[in-house]
Scaffold this motif. Structure first.
Motif, PDB file in Angstrom:
ATOM      1  N   GLY A   1      -0.603   6.018  11.747  1.00 52.45           N
ATOM      2  CA  GLY A   1       0.688   6.626  11.398  1.00 52.45           C
ATOM      3  C   GLY A   1       0.785   6.915   9.908  1.00 52.45           C
ATOM      4  O   GLY A   1       1.247   7.986   9.500  1.00 52.45           O
ATOM      5  N   GLN A   2       0.331   5.972   9.111  1.00 53.74           N
ATOM      6  CA  GLN A   2       0.380   6.152   7.652  1.00 53.74           C
ATOM      7  C   GLN A   2      -0.545   7.294   7.219  1.00 53.74           C
ATOM      8  O   GLN A   2      -0.217   8.068   6.332  1.00 53.74           O
ATOM      9  N   PHE A   3      -1.694   7.365   7.871  1.00 52.53           N
ATOM     10  CA  PHE A   3      -2.643   8.440   7.555  1.00 52.53           C
ATOM     11  C   PHE A   3      -1.990   9.797   7.843  1.00 52.53           C
ATOM     12  O   PHE A   3      -2.027  10.718   7.017  1.00 52.53           O
ATOM     13  N   ALA A   4      -1.401   9.901   9.030  1.00 56.97           N
ATOM     14  CA  ALA A   4      -0.751  11.165   9.401  1.00 56.97           C
ATOM     15  C   ALA A   4       0.439  11.447   8.488  1.00 56.97           C
ATOM     16  O   ALA A   4       0.695  12.594   8.109  1.00 56.97           O
ATOM     17  N   ASP A   5       1.152  10.402   8.105  1.00 60.60           N
ATOM     18  CA  ASP A   5       2.334  10.552   7.246  1.00 60.60           C
ATOM     19  C   ASP A   5       1.958  11.162   5.892  1.00 60.60           C
ATOM     20  O   ASP A   5       2.534  12.154   5.466  1.00 60.60           O
ATOM     21  N   VAL A   6       0.986  10.575   5.223  1.00 61.08           N
ATOM     22  CA  VAL A   6       0.654  11.097   3.880  1.00 61.08           C
ATOM     23  C   VAL A   6       0.064  12.511   3.981  1.00 61.08           C
ATOM     24  O   VAL A   6       0.241  13.321   3.079  1.00 61.08           O
TER      25      VAL A   6
ATOM     26  N   ASN B   1       8.434  15.816  -0.062  1.00 58.65           N
ATOM     27  CA  ASN B   1       8.416  16.803   1.021  1.00 58.65           C
ATOM     28  C   ASN B   1       7.747  16.245   2.275  1.00 58.65           C
ATOM     29  O   ASN B   1       6.850  16.861   2.859  1.00 58.65           O
ATOM     30  N   LYS B   2       8.200  15.065   2.659  1.00 59.41           N
ATOM     31  CA  LYS B   2       7.676  14.381   3.855  1.00 59.41           C
ATOM     32  C   LYS B   2       8.236  15.022   5.125  1.00 59.41           C
ATOM     33  O   LYS B   2       9.343  15.566   5.113  1.00 59.41           O
ATOM     34  N   ALA B   3       7.514  14.840   6.194  1.00 61.64           N
ATOM     35  CA  ALA B   3       8.066  15.186   7.498  1.00 61.64           C
ATOM     36  C   ALA B   3       8.997  14.048   7.923  1.00 61.64           C
ATOM     37  O   ALA B   3       8.577  12.898   7.976  1.00 61.64           O
TER      38      ALA B   3
ATOM     39  N   HIS C   1       3.874   5.368  15.323  1.00 60.37           N
ATOM     40  CA  HIS C   1       2.722   4.584  14.876  1.00 60.37           C
ATOM     41  C   HIS C   1       2.974   3.836  13.585  1.00 60.37           C
ATOM     42  O   HIS C   1       2.741   2.636  13.526  1.00 60.37           O
ATOM     43  N   LYS C   2       3.491   4.506  12.567  1.00 58.56           N
ATOM     44  CA  LYS C   2       3.518   3.818  11.267  1.00 58.56           C
ATOM     45  C   LYS C   2       4.432   2.590  11.295  1.00 58.56           C
ATOM     46  O   LYS C   2       4.132   1.584  10.670  1.00 58.56           O
ATOM     47  N   THR C   3       5.517   2.649  12.028  1.00 59.18           N
ATOM     48  CA  THR C   3       6.423   1.507  12.104  1.00 59.18           C
ATOM     49  C   THR C   3       6.676   1.073  13.539  1.00 59.18           C
ATOM     50  O   THR C   3       6.773  -0.114  13.834  1.00 59.18           O
TER      51      THR C   3
ATOM     52  N   HIS D   1       0.835  -1.212   0.000  1.00 60.53           N
ATOM     53  CA  HIS D   1       0.000   0.000   0.000  1.00 60.53           C
ATOM     54  C   HIS D   1       0.869   1.260   0.000  1.00 60.53           C
ATOM     55  O   HIS D   1       0.575   2.215  -0.703  1.00 60.53           O
ATOM     56  N   ASP D   2       1.907   1.241   0.807  1.00 60.75           N
ATOM     57  CA  ASP D   2       2.783   2.409   0.956  1.00 60.75           C
ATOM     58  C   ASP D   2       3.367   2.853  -0.393  1.00 60.75           C
ATOM     59  O   ASP D   2       3.602   4.041  -0.611  1.00 60.75           O
ATOM     60  N   ASP D   3       3.602   1.878  -1.268  1.00 64.35           N
ATOM     61  CA  ASP D   3       4.223   2.189  -2.567  1.00 64.35           C
ATOM     62  C   ASP D   3       3.219   2.645  -3.622  1.00 64.35           C
ATOM     63  O   ASP D   3       3.617   3.020  -4.729  1.00 64.35           O
TER      64      ASP D   3
ATOM     65  N   MET E   1       0.019   6.985  -2.466  1.00 67.51           N
ATOM     66  CA  MET E   1       0.754   7.102  -1.197  1.00 67.51           C
ATOM     67  C   MET E   1       2.170   7.584  -1.526  1.00 67.51           C
ATOM     68  O   MET E   1       2.346   8.729  -1.877  1.00 67.51           O
ATOM     69  N   ASP E   2       3.182   6.717  -1.408  1.00 67.25           N
ATOM     70  CA  ASP E   2       4.548   7.216  -1.647  1.00 67.25           C
ATOM     71  C   ASP E   2       4.988   7.124  -3.107  1.00 67.25           C
ATOM     72  O   ASP E   2       6.063   7.594  -3.466  1.00 67.25           O
ATOM     73  N   ASN E   3       4.194   6.461  -3.913  1.00 67.21           N
ATOM     74  CA  ASN E   3       4.453   6.360  -5.359  1.00 67.21           C
ATOM     75  C   ASN E   3       5.854   5.836  -5.668  1.00 67.21           C
ATOM     76  O   ASN E   3       6.683   6.561  -6.220  1.00 67.21           O
TER      77      ASN E   3
HETATM   78 MG    MG Z   1       5.365   5.959   3.549  1.00 65.96          MG
END
Ligand code: MG
Ligand code: IPE
Ligand code: MG
Ligand code: MG
Length: 355
Positions: free
Chosen positions: A216-221, A304-306, A239-241, A143-145, A149-151
């Motif tokens: 975590g993933q929700f907040a990340d994107v 431009n991720k945190a 959270h995400k990891t 999903h992350d890829d 998401m992170d494309n």
């Molecule tokens: Mg990610």
């Protein structure tokens, strides 16, 4: 809002990726272009000075981590191969197996086994749960890829799942992996009391769901391109990891027969190394190599991720990650040092891997 690091030393802070307008390539110094175009070898002169990480003094210095990891990875891969057989509908199961069996460090799984062994449990007690973590973690990565998401186009050294099978099949493969994970723990765990099995299942689901990695993933994107505070970033990473790492360690010791005090110690250890794991992942996105990591580096900058290097600077991020590991290890002093040797060394590996 300028960070303290920037005010003290703007050049250094820029080099540490603090507050760079990455969305505007024209404003990015030349060295950052090297990062943005994604060729990690171009970055070497720039990063070379920062890479020495001191290994902590561990009890059992004679412990051979690489031997241990190689042995465990082999067992994990065999168990995974058996857990997800190629069956009808073949394409769906092929997609499930594709990323799952593409290799990977199996670090979260190895931590789970080491935690089970810490209290004298045999690795077989934890193996179905270990497989479950790998299935769920892999689904998270697929999903992350995704383009939304992170494309990313490369994972574990191969084209990403959706690139090979298409998004529809990839989504369904993830559904399959997530559900099979839980079924696998419930039906294949042997010689563990039912209450401990239920506890492991609860822990796994909680780590993966909206109280854990999903949050975590929700907040990340949603952090992309935003001003994100350090405490918000900590939430994302824990959270995400972090939750997966923590849960894997807790499940290991629960299944191995640990008591409540021991479980709590390992949870504390897990929270610290879990955060360190993701801080290090951020570092690798800048200092790592695509060929070694099997995934594209520089993607956090592109999107431009945190990240910790962005907020704290590179050197501070490394210091922070190693401090977390040092603090985590204090929790291990409660246990027999020989039994805890794999965990001491795996903790160091978390903040030295892949550079
Ligand atoms: Mg990610
Ligand atoms: C993804 O985080 C975390 C999980 C899906 C558990 P990242 O987006 O930072 O992971 P990489 O860098 O793509 O591997
Ligand atoms: Mg990613
Ligand atoms: Mg990452």
């Amino acid at each position: 809002m300028a960070s303290a690091a920037f005010l003290k030393n703007p050049i250094n802070a820029l080099q540490s990726h603090t507050r760079i307008p990455f969305g505007h390539p024209k404003l990015v110094p030349t060295k950052f272009h090297a990062i943005l175009v994604g060729n990690s070898s171009l970055m070497q002169p720039f990063v070379a000075k920062t890479l020495t990480i001191k290994s902590q003094n561990n009890p059992s210095p004679e412990f051979k981590l690489e031997e241990y990891r190689t042995k465990k990875i082999k067992l994990i891969n065999k168990a995974l191969d058996e857990a997800v057989p190629l069956q009808h509908p073949t394409k769906l199961h092929e997609a499930m197996r594709y990323t799952l069996l593409a290799g990977g460090k199996r670090l979260i799984s190895t931590l789970c086994i080491a935690s089970c062994e810490l209290v004298g449990g045999d690795e077989s007690l934890a193996m179905p749960t270990v497989c479950a973590f790998e299935m769920i973690f892999t689904a998270g990565m697929i999903h992350d890829d995704f383009p939304d998401m992170d494309n990313c186009d490369i994972r574990r050294g191969k084209p990403t799942n959706h690139k090979v099978y298409g998004e529809t099949t990839s989504i369904l493969a993830c559904n399959g992996l997530l559900c099979l994970a839980i079924e696998h723990i419930a039906t294949n765990t042997e010689n563990v009391s039912l209450d401990r099995v239920v506890r492991a299942i609860t822990e796994v689901c909680s780590a993966a769901g909206a109280k854990g990695s999903t949050a975590g993933q929700f907040a990340d994107v949603n952090s992309e391109g935003q001003e994100v505070s350090l405490s918000e970033l900590e939430f994302i990473h824990k959270h995400k990891t972090g939750k997966f790492v923590e849960a894997a360690l807790v499940c290991g010791i629960v299944l191995g027969g640990g008591n409540e005090v021991e479980i709590e110690r390992l949870r504390k250890f897990g929270k610290k190394v879990g955060l360190a794991y993701q801080v290090w992942d951020d570092i690798l996105d800048i200092n790592g190599f695509t060929e070694k990591l099997g995934k594209k580096v520089g993607n956090d900058l592109l999107r431009n991720k945190a990240t910790y290097p962005k907020l704290m600077g590179m050197d501070e991020s490394k210091k922070f990650a190693t401090q977390l590991v040092a603090q985590a290890k204090e929790e291990l002093s409660y246990f027999d040092s020989t039994m805890a040797a794999p965990l001491y060394h795996l903790a160091d590996f978390i903040v030295s891997r892949m550079l």
